[in-house]
Design a protein around this motif. Structure first.
Motif, short mmCIF file in Angstrom:
data_model
loop_
_atom_site.label_atom_id
_atom_site.label_comp_id
_atom_site.label_asym_id
_atom_site.label_seq_id
_atom_site.Cartn_x
_atom_site.Cartn_y
_atom_site.Cartn_z
N LEU A 178 0.55 -10.05 -3.57
CA LEU A 178 1.84 -9.44 -3.23
C LEU A 178 2.04 -8.14 -4.00
CD1 LEU A 178 4.25 -12.49 -2.99
CD2 LEU A 178 3.49 -10.99 -1.15
N GLY A 179 1.61 -8.12 -5.25
CA GLY A 179 1.69 -6.90 -6.05
C GLY A 179 0.85 -5.80 -5.45
N TYR A 180 -0.37 -6.14 -5.03
CA TYR A 180 -1.23 -5.15 -4.37
C TYR A 180 -0.61 -4.65 -3.08
CZ TYR A 180 -5.06 -6.48 -7.53
OH TYR A 180 -5.84 -6.71 -8.62
N PHE A 200 1.94 -0.41 -0.01
CA PHE A 200 3.04 0.08 0.81
C PHE A 200 3.69 1.31 0.19
CE2 PHE A 200 7.56 0.17 1.93
CZ PHE A 200 7.44 0.35 3.30
N ALA A 201 3.86 1.31 -1.14
CA ALA A 201 4.46 2.46 -1.82
C ALA A 201 3.60 3.71 -1.64
CB ALA A 201 4.65 2.15 -3.30
N ILE A 202 2.29 3.56 -1.75
CA ILE A 202 1.38 4.70 -1.56
C ILE A 202 1.44 5.18 -0.11
CG2 ILE A 202 -1.05 5.38 -1.54
CD1 ILE A 202 -1.39 3.56 -4.02
N SER A 230 3.11 9.10 3.91
CA SER A 230 3.58 9.25 5.29
C SER A 230 4.96 9.89 5.37
CB SER A 230 3.58 7.91 6.01
OG SER A 230 4.53 7.04 5.43
N ARG A 231 5.80 9.68 4.37
CA ARG A 231 7.16 10.25 4.36
C ARG A 231 7.51 10.72 2.95
NH1 ARG A 231 9.76 8.48 9.10
NH2 ARG A 231 8.72 6.73 10.08
#
Length: 53
Positions: free
Chosen positions: A7-9, A14-16, A21-22
């Motif tokens: 989950l940490g990965y 997702f943050a990267i 992307s935005r």
């Protein structure tokens, strides 16, 4: 334990992804978080200033 690691990965990935992307929205989100942290720190300073005087 493994689930927590995965989950940490996933959160980091997702943050990267969100950052690339935005970037403008990611910067605004980080700005908002820092703004809230600074506001909370200011409120703590006011509280402790009131307690100590």
């Amino acid at each position: 334990m493994r689930l927590r690691r995965w989950l940490g990965y996933a959160v980091i990935a997702f943050a990267i992804f969100y950052l690339f992307s935005r970037p403008a929205q990611a910067a605004a989100a980080v700005n908002g978080v820092f703004e809230h942290v600074m506001s909370g720190a200011n409120q703590l300073a006011v509280f402790f200033g009131s307690v100590l005087t």
